[in-house]
Structure formats: C-alpha cells, structure tokens
Design a protein around this motif. Structure first.
Motif, PDB file in Angstrom:
ATOM      1  N   VAL A   1      12.661   5.639  -6.491  1.00 33.22           N
ATOM      2  CA  VAL A   1      13.841   4.828  -6.771  1.00 33.22           C
ATOM      3  C   VAL A   1      13.718   4.300  -8.200  1.00 33.22           C
ATOM      4  O   VAL A   1      12.714   3.686  -8.557  1.00 33.22           O
ATOM      5  CB  VAL A   1      13.980   3.668  -5.772  1.00 33.22           C
ATOM      6  N   ASP A   2      14.732   4.549  -9.001  1.00 35.41           N
ATOM      7  CA  ASP A   2      14.652   4.220 -10.421  1.00 35.41           C
ATOM      8  C   ASP A   2      15.117   2.804 -10.752  1.00 35.41           C
ATOM      9  O   ASP A   2      14.527   2.131 -11.604  1.00 35.41           O
ATOM     10  CB  ASP A   2      15.499   5.224 -11.223  1.00 35.41           C
ATOM     11  N   ILE A   3      16.188   2.367 -10.096  1.00 35.77           N
ATOM     12  CA  ILE A   3      16.774   1.061 -10.405  1.00 35.77           C
ATOM     13  C   ILE A   3      17.089   0.340  -9.104  1.00 35.77           C
ATOM     14  O   ILE A   3      17.661   0.924  -8.181  1.00 35.77           O
ATOM     15  CB  ILE A   3      18.063   1.207 -11.244  1.00 35.77           C
ATOM     16  N   VAL A   4      16.737  -0.931  -9.045  1.00 33.01           N
ATOM     17  CA  VAL A   4      17.094  -1.794  -7.919  1.00 33.01           C
ATOM     18  C   VAL A   4      17.853  -2.991  -8.482  1.00 33.01           C
ATOM     19  O   VAL A   4      17.346  -3.713  -9.341  1.00 33.01           O
ATOM     20  CB  VAL A   4      15.844  -2.274  -7.156  1.00 33.01           C
ATOM     21  N   ILE A   5      19.073  -3.197  -7.992  1.00 34.10           N
ATOM     22  CA  ILE A   5      19.917  -4.287  -8.488  1.00 34.10           C
ATOM     23  C   ILE A   5      20.204  -5.256  -7.348  1.00 34.10           C
ATOM     24  O   ILE A   5      20.880  -4.907  -6.375  1.00 34.10           O
ATOM     25  CB  ILE A   5      21.246  -3.759  -9.068  1.00 34.10           C
ATOM     26  N   ALA A   6      19.700  -6.469  -7.461  1.00 33.89           N
ATOM     27  CA  ALA A   6      19.936  -7.503  -6.456  1.00 33.89           C
ATOM     28  C   ALA A   6      21.179  -8.287  -6.853  1.00 33.89           C
ATOM     29  O   ALA A   6      21.096  -9.341  -7.480  1.00 33.89           O
ATOM     30  CB  ALA A   6      18.721  -8.423  -6.349  1.00 33.89           C
ATOM     31  N   SER A   7      22.339  -7.759  -6.482  1.00 33.19           N
ATOM     32  CA  SER A   7      23.592  -8.366  -6.942  1.00 33.19           C
ATOM     33  C   SER A   7      24.299  -9.194  -5.882  1.00 33.19           C
ATOM     34  O   SER A   7      25.357  -9.775  -6.141  1.00 33.19           O
ATOM     35  CB  SER A   7      24.548  -7.292  -7.471  1.00 33.19           C
TER      36      SER A   7
END
Length: 251
Positions: A75-81
């Motif tokens: 997994v390259d990007i994790v965004i906690a939005s």
C-alpha cells in the motif's frame, strides 16, 4: 499504486477518491455510510475495494486495512480523511459527548487508520501516511474548542510520527485545509474566505502528497492567514477573535 482512504463517502475523502481513481490507482475506500460509498464507487473508473466501517470501531478498521493489504500487497498511500465538526461549549454538559466523538473520530481514528500499515511500510522501506489537520487548529476558536483542539492534536501527532518514521524511509504528510466546499462547511452560518471546490483541493493535496511535503495549507491564502494568526500575541488575538462567528452546536 494502491491508496487507502477513510471518510471516503463524502467531502474531502470522496474528492480524493475521484482524483486517485482517475489516475488509474487501486483504492481501498472506507466509510460508515454504505449506500453513499457504493454510489461513489459506481462512478469511479477501475476496480476498487469498499469497506463499510465506522472509523471509531478500531477492530473493524484494522480488519478492513488488513484485507486491503492482502488484496493489493504493498500500500503506497494511506489518507485518514474521516472527520466531524460541531460547535461545543464547556458549560453545556451535553456537549461532553460531542467532545468525545470529535476526538475519537478526528484524532484516535487517525491513529487507528495508520496502525495496520506502518509495519508493512517499514518492512518495504516506502509509503506515505497523510493526516488531515485544519487551519482551525492553528489557534483556538471560540465555540469550537473540540474541533480546534482535535485538529491541533492531529498536526502535532503527525509531526511526531514523521520523525519516528523518517529513518525507515516513510513519509508523513499533514494537510491543513482552509474552507473547502463540502457538506461540513455548508453548515457554517458565516462567510468563508477563499472557499475552494473539493475537487480542486484534491488535486492540490495529491500534488503535495506526491512531493512528500511535511505540512501544507490548502488553499495557500489560508496558509498566510494561519501564519499571521500564529504570530499574533495573545492580547491581540483575543481582541480580534473573541467575537468571531461560531460553529453551530448539535441540536
């Protein structure tokens, strides 16, 4: 590239999902409103993974993250939005539960979102974690103690995490939105300077993420406002902000 996004059924999360899907990336999209999340995924190009989960349910969130890792590998990007906002007053006892909900969603769920991905990212020596702070977290705003404090906490937490993970080749990006046109800001009963369309925000945010910027304010004009706010002595800030318009409390 594989991207995991929480709070993906609306607002900033949905805008980021549209952007990354248009770029051909594989997404893991998580939100508590299944119908809205499914409706979004049906509009996106490509094949993606949907998880109907409340981010405050740590075990379910971890299970979703672990499933996405099994499905895509790295997994390259994790965004906690995922995030919520409401006006709060300390003297209103009913607002204590609102304080708790805001901190659990905005702060603790950010930690829970990142937890399952850090070991794998450290193992492969690459990856980017993205936390969503806010210009509202630069200084405390009257009537928004829970929201301002939660977003200040996100920014400080992400800074600590950035230093922890930098030796392992990982990046931590903090994005501080100003006023973005979403359902959340639609409830604000006051003017919002430099109001930005959510899809424009997503493009700018993705560019900052790709550049591994440690901290960025979007739109940039609100970054100037934030720097001025931070630099003001307390006596002057108090005089200017004491009568600032307030977020509505939950009815």
């Amino acid at each position: 590239m594989a991207v995991f996004i929480t709070g993906a059924s609306s607002g900033l999360g949905a805008a980021l999902a549209r952007h990354y899907a248009a770029q051909g990336h594989v997404l893991g999209l998580l939100a508590r409103r299944g119908e809205r999340l499914n409706a979004l995924i049906e509009t996106l190009p490509g094949s993606h993974h949907m998880y109907v989960v409340d981010v405050c349910d740590r075990e379910a969130l971890h299970a979703a993250a672990e499933d996405f890792i099994r499905q895509v590998g790295r997994v390259d990007i994790v965004i906690a939005s995922a995030g919520i906002s409401a006006g709060t007053l300390t003297e209103e006892r009913a607002d204590f539960d609102v304080f708790k909900a805001i901190f659990e969603t905005n702060v603790m769920a950010t930690v829970s979102t990142f937890e399952p991905f850090v070991p794998l990212m450290k193992q492969v020596g690459t990856g980017t974690l993205v936390g969503i702070a806010s210009v509202a977290g630069v200084r405390g705003l009257p009537g928004a103690g829970a929201y301002s404090a939660s977003k200040a906490a996100v920014a400080t937490y992400c800074e600590s995490l950035r230093l922890e993970l930098k030796p392992f080749g990982l990046s931590v990006v903090t994005i501080a939105p100003g006023y973005i046109k979403t359902e959340m800001t639609a409830k604000n009963p006051y003017s919002m300077p430099f109001l930005l369309d959510a899809d424009i925000f997503a493009r700018r945010a993705a560019r900052s993420i790709s550049q591994h910027n440690s901290y960025v304010v979007i739109p940039w004009q609100m970054g100037i406002v934030g720097k001025i706010m931070r630099a003001l002595p307390n006596w002057l800030y108090d005089r200017l902000a004491v009568n600032a318009p307030r977020k509505p409390r939950q009815s």
